[in-house]
Design a protein around this motif. Structure first.
Motif, PDB file in Angstrom:
ATOM      1  N   ILE A 173       7.594  13.780 -16.812  1.00  0.00           N
ATOM      2  CA  ILE A 173       6.915  13.543 -15.533  1.00  0.00           C
ATOM      3  C   ILE A 173       6.866  12.027 -15.332  1.00  0.00           C
ATOM      4  CG2 ILE A 173       4.766  13.786 -14.229  1.00  0.00           C
ATOM      5  CD1 ILE A 173       4.086  16.217 -15.998  1.00  0.00           C
ATOM      6  N   ILE A 174       7.390  11.582 -14.213  1.00  0.00           N
ATOM      7  CA  ILE A 174       7.300  10.154 -13.886  1.00  0.00           C
ATOM      8  C   ILE A 174       6.301   9.995 -12.746  1.00  0.00           C
ATOM      9  CG2 ILE A 174       8.549   8.089 -13.163  1.00  0.00           C
ATOM     10  CD1 ILE A 174      11.095   9.276 -14.136  1.00  0.00           C
ATOM     11  N   VAL A 213      16.543  14.498 -21.930  1.00  0.00           N
ATOM     12  CA  VAL A 213      15.414  15.179 -21.301  1.00  0.00           C
ATOM     13  C   VAL A 213      15.983  16.156 -20.274  1.00  0.00           C
ATOM     14  CG1 VAL A 213      13.406  14.847 -19.808  1.00  0.00           C
ATOM     15  CG2 VAL A 213      13.819  13.297 -21.731  1.00  0.00           C
ATOM     16  N   GLU A 214      15.555  17.429 -20.375  1.00  0.00           N
ATOM     17  CA  GLU A 214      16.177  18.463 -19.549  1.00  0.00           C
ATOM     18  C   GLU A 214      15.752  18.453 -18.093  1.00  0.00           C
ATOM     19  OE1 GLU A 214      16.031  22.475 -20.993  1.00  0.00           O
ATOM     20  OE2 GLU A 214      16.852  21.814 -22.919  1.00  0.00           O
ATOM     21  N   ARG A 215      14.451  18.271 -17.882  1.00  0.00           N
ATOM     22  CA  ARG A 215      13.961  18.280 -16.500  1.00  0.00           C
ATOM     23  C   ARG A 215      13.121  17.044 -16.269  1.00  0.00           C
ATOM     24  NH1 ARG A 215      10.926  23.612 -14.832  1.00  0.00           N
ATOM     25  NH2 ARG A 215      11.038  22.626 -12.795  1.00  0.00           N
ATOM     26  N   ILE A 216      13.313  16.420 -15.141  1.00  0.00           N
ATOM     27  CA  ILE A 216      12.517  15.248 -14.791  1.00  0.00           C
ATOM     28  C   ILE A 216      11.828  15.531 -13.464  1.00  0.00           C
ATOM     29  CG2 ILE A 216      12.542  12.774 -14.274  1.00  0.00           C
ATOM     30  CD1 ILE A 216      15.209  12.612 -15.835  1.00  0.00           C
ATOM     31  N   ILE A 217      10.521  15.522 -13.474  1.00  0.00           N
ATOM     32  CA  ILE A 217       9.777  15.684 -12.226  1.00  0.00           C
ATOM     33  C   ILE A 217       9.174  14.338 -11.863  1.00  0.00           C
ATOM     34  CG2 ILE A 217       7.814  16.786 -11.108  1.00  0.00           C
ATOM     35  CD1 ILE A 217       8.479  19.281 -12.341  1.00  0.00           C
ATOM     36  N   THR A 218       9.455  13.886 -10.665  1.00  0.00           N
ATOM     37  CA  THR A 218       8.900  12.621 -10.206  1.00  0.00           C
ATOM     38  C   THR A 218       7.782  12.909  -9.217  1.00  0.00           C
ATOM     39  OG1 THR A 218      11.077  11.654 -10.463  1.00  0.00           O
ATOM     40  CG2 THR A 218       9.512  10.402  -9.181  1.00  0.00           C
ATOM     41  N   VAL A 227      16.586  14.137  -9.544  1.00  0.00           N
ATOM     42  CA  VAL A 227      15.337  14.564 -10.184  1.00  0.00           C
ATOM     43  C   VAL A 227      14.683  15.636  -9.314  1.00  0.00           C
ATOM     44  CG1 VAL A 227      14.851  12.326 -11.279  1.00  0.00           C
ATOM     45  CG2 VAL A 227      14.014  12.773  -8.972  1.00  0.00           C
ATOM     46  N   GLU A 228      13.658  16.286  -9.857  1.00  0.00           N
ATOM     47  CA  GLU A 228      12.832  17.179  -9.036  1.00  0.00           C
ATOM     48  C   GLU A 228      11.608  16.394  -8.572  1.00  0.00           C
ATOM     49  OE1 GLU A 228      12.195  21.070 -11.072  1.00  0.00           O
ATOM     50  OE2 GLU A 228      13.621  20.246 -12.502  1.00  0.00           O
ATOM     51  N   TYR A 229      10.993  16.884  -7.498  1.00  0.00           N
ATOM     52  CA  TYR A 229       9.853  16.138  -6.959  1.00  0.00           C
ATOM     53  C   TYR A 229       8.578  16.964  -6.953  1.00  0.00           C
ATOM     54  CZ  TYR A 229      13.629  13.226  -5.236  1.00  0.00           C
ATOM     55  OH  TYR A 229      14.751  12.447  -5.162  1.00  0.00           O
ATOM     56  N   ALA A 230       7.469  16.265  -7.120  1.00  0.00           N
ATOM     57  CA  ALA A 230       6.155  16.856  -6.865  1.00  0.00           C
ATOM     58  C   ALA A 230       5.448  15.871  -5.940  1.00  0.00           C
ATOM     59  CB  ALA A 230       5.390  17.024  -8.168  1.00  0.00           C
ATOM     60  N   LEU A 273       6.456  22.502 -13.989  1.00  0.00           N
ATOM     61  CA  LEU A 273       7.165  22.368 -15.268  1.00  0.00           C
ATOM     62  C   LEU A 273       7.032  23.655 -16.075  1.00  0.00           C
ATOM     63  CD1 LEU A 273       6.310  18.846 -16.697  1.00  0.00           C
ATOM     64  CD2 LEU A 273       8.540  19.695 -16.039  1.00  0.00           C
ATOM     65  N   LYS A 274       8.006  23.875 -16.925  1.00  0.00           N
ATOM     66  CA  LYS A 274       7.935  25.056 -17.794  1.00  0.00           C
ATOM     67  C   LYS A 274       6.761  24.906 -18.758  1.00  0.00           C
ATOM     68  CE  LYS A 274      12.828  26.046 -17.825  1.00  0.00           C
ATOM     69  NZ  LYS A 274      14.028  25.601 -18.511  1.00  0.00           N
ATOM     70  N   HIS A 275       5.988  25.977 -18.875  1.00  0.00           N
ATOM     71  CA  HIS A 275       4.808  25.904 -19.739  1.00  0.00           C
ATOM     72  C   HIS A 275       5.040  26.557 -21.095  1.00  0.00           C
ATOM     73  CE1 HIS A 275       3.274  24.587 -16.066  1.00  0.00           C
ATOM     74  NE2 HIS A 275       2.043  25.033 -16.140  1.00  0.00           N
ATOM     75  N   GLU A 276       6.289  26.801 -21.442  1.00  0.00           N
ATOM     76  CA  GLU A 276       6.548  27.520 -22.697  1.00  0.00           C
ATOM     77  C   GLU A 276       5.984  26.810 -23.914  1.00  0.00           C
ATOM     78  OE1 GLU A 276      10.258  27.515 -21.096  1.00  0.00           O
ATOM     79  OE2 GLU A 276       9.178  28.936 -19.853  1.00  0.00           O
ATOM     80  N   ASP A 277       5.766  27.609 -24.950  1.00  0.00           N
ATOM     81  CA  ASP A 277       5.197  27.066 -26.190  1.00  0.00           C
ATOM     82  C   ASP A 277       6.068  25.988 -26.797  1.00  0.00           C
ATOM     83  OD1 ASP A 277       2.987  28.601 -26.133  1.00  0.00           O
ATOM     84  OD2 ASP A 277       3.847  30.245 -27.319  1.00  0.00           O
TER      85      ASP A 277
END
Ligand code: UD1
Ligand code: CA
Length: 457
Positions: A6-7, A45-50, A67-70, A88-92
């Motif tokens: 997360i950026i 890093v697999e996923r980047i949410i900005t 990137v993905e955005y929030a 984001l994925k909440h997996e363990d």
């Protein structure tokens, strides 16, 4: 474990006092946030949410779907910002790095090391801290009598004792993703600022979870940019680092303190760079080339053994053994051939030239396709603009264009053509012709004395 990021880039950057939102502000001509993204990509890093908010279109335009955005509608603090990234994925088996978008110097290997250390130590939360001489502006790391981290105190909430703490929060954390979204809702609004501080997760987690610091050895890599002065510090750090790497690779730099090389520039061994030169964007300079002094290259390609002196090359390609300058300007997708000479005060725009073509002095060549072995005489010009539209000029091989020739576009000049000096050419010229398009010279005999009356005292 899966690596996610997360950026945080929603803030305005009030302390910068600039129009551009802080995280898009350039460092060596490249937007700050792109450095972090590049480092994250390189650290697998697999996923980047900005997280964006203030002037968010600036970022979506800049980054597209890299990137993905929030979206954070209201700037309610770093904790609130992270909450927006709940997609984001909440997996363990997932861990998330949280980074501010104003930390451009973080190297990819350090990010990789942070993830590895987080996993190896079995941490739930890793806070990346650093010891610095002047902790002003940073959150301070608070430890208990067992030296365990128990909280982060923001500067404005520090008492006198806490102000003296030299260990500070870099603003970067690694946390197990599932836990992150469990703890975030527990953050309370800071009564003084009205913001939700991400830093409060330390206080909330340290009793029940494994919270550890990772003390970074090189704090200068983790500088957080809040002001234009810090922009200059980051730039001079990066400039020195890049130049050192270049010199070790065999690039000879004369007075390197005055030479600026961007982050994505490729310069081969055996290149010489003279002072006051700036090379940025995705520029490539091939071996044997000599660049500078006083030269700017951006998104340029300079072929082997070419020489660019006191000149500007933007978004253009220059072939091998070609000389550019002094005082030339090559731009907007120009493609200059091998063994060319683009000399004093020559501008070339959106033009392709064949090999051995020359424009040695004072020319404008725009929207043109030029063959090989063409000579542009001093002051010759492609007249490409009629006040409304731009028009094309094509010139074949082996053409000699005399001095001060105007080629009024659209126009086609065939091969093996000779154009007399001073011509204003409006019609296409066939192969092999001599074109003369100027008035014949007339002499009016004994005329001088009619014009210039002798003066008598
Ligand atoms: C933050 C940390 C501080 C740390 C410092 C390191 C908090 C409360 N403080 O302080 O402990 O030492 O970074 O540089 O986290 N942002 C948002 N939304 C918001 C607020 C901020 O997205 O509502 C973004 C900003 O765009 C920026 C980043 O978060 O990229 C950090 O914000 P900034 O205001 O620079 O935090 P600092 O005061 O530097
Ligand atoms: Ca900051």
């Amino acid at each position: 474990m899966i690596r996610q990021a997360i950026i945080l880039a929603a803030g305005k950057g009030t302390r910068m006092k600039t129009e551009t939102p802080k995280c898009a502000f350039p460092i060596l001509k490249k937007p700050m946030i792109e450095y972090s993204i590049e480092a994250l990509e390189r650290a697998q890093v697999e996923r980047i949410i900005t997280v964006i908010g203030y002037k968010k279109e600036v970022f979506t335009t800049l980054l597209g779907n890299r990137v993905e955005y929030a979206y954070q509608e209201e700037m309610l603090g770093t904790g609130h910002a992270v909450m927006q990234a709940s997609s984001l994925k909440h997996e363990d088996d997932s861990m998330t790095i949280i980074m501010p978008g104003d930390m451009p110097l973080i190297p990819a290997p350090l990010i990789d090391k942070l993830f590895r250390s987080h996993e190896e130590m079995g941490n739930d939360l890793t806070v990346v801290s650093m010891n610095i001489h002047d902790p002003k502006g940073y959150g301070r790391i608070e430890r208990n009598e067992y030296n365990q981290v128990v909280g982060i105190i923001e500067e404005r909430d520090c008492n006198d004792r806490q102000k003296q703490i030299k260990e500070v929060n870099s603003g970067t954390y690694i946390i197990n993703t599932k836990l992150l979204f469990k703890v975030l809702p527990l953050i309370k609004k800071n009564t003084r600022s009205g913001e939700y501080y991400l830093t409060d997760i330390v206080k909330l987690m340290h009793q029940d979870y494994r919270v550890r610091t990772f003390i970074a050895r090189s704090p200068e890599e983790l500088i957080g940019i809040n002001t234009l002065y810090q922009v200059s510090l980051a730039e001079s750090y990066l400039r020195k680092l890049i130049n050192k790497n270049m010199m070790e690779l065999g690039v000879y730099m004369v007075n390197p303190d005055t030479i600026t090389i961007g982050h994505n520039v490729v310069i081969e061994e055996g290149v010489t760079i003279y002072p006051n030169t700036t090379i940025t964007g995705h520029t490539v300079v091939k071996s044997g080339a000599i660049i500078g002094p006083n030269t700017e290259l951006e998104d340029a390609y300079i072929g082997n053994y070419s020489r660019v002196n006191h000149s500007l090359v933007y978004d253009s390609k220059v072939g091998e053994h070609t000389t550019v300058g002094p005082f030339a300007h090559i731009r907007s997708g120009a493609n200059i051939g091998d063994h060319n000479r683009i000399g004093n005060f020559v501008e070339v725009k959106k033009t392709t030239t064949g090999d051995h073509t020359k424009a040695a002095h004072l020319s404008y060549i725009g929207d043109s396709t030029v063959g090989k072995n063409v000579n542009f005489g001093c002051g010759s010009i492609t007249v490409n603009y009629d006040g409304v539209n731009k028009h094309q000029t094509t010139i074949g091989d082996d053409v000699f264009i005399g001095c001060n020739v105007n080629l009024i576009a659209p126009i086609n000049i065939s091969s093996e053509v000779f154009i007399a000096a001073g011509s204003t050419v409006t019609k296409d010229i066939p192969k092999g012709a001599l074109a003369i398009a100027r008035n014949k010279q007339v002499h009016k005999e004994d005329y001088y004395s009619h014009l210039i009356k002798p003066k008598h005292d």
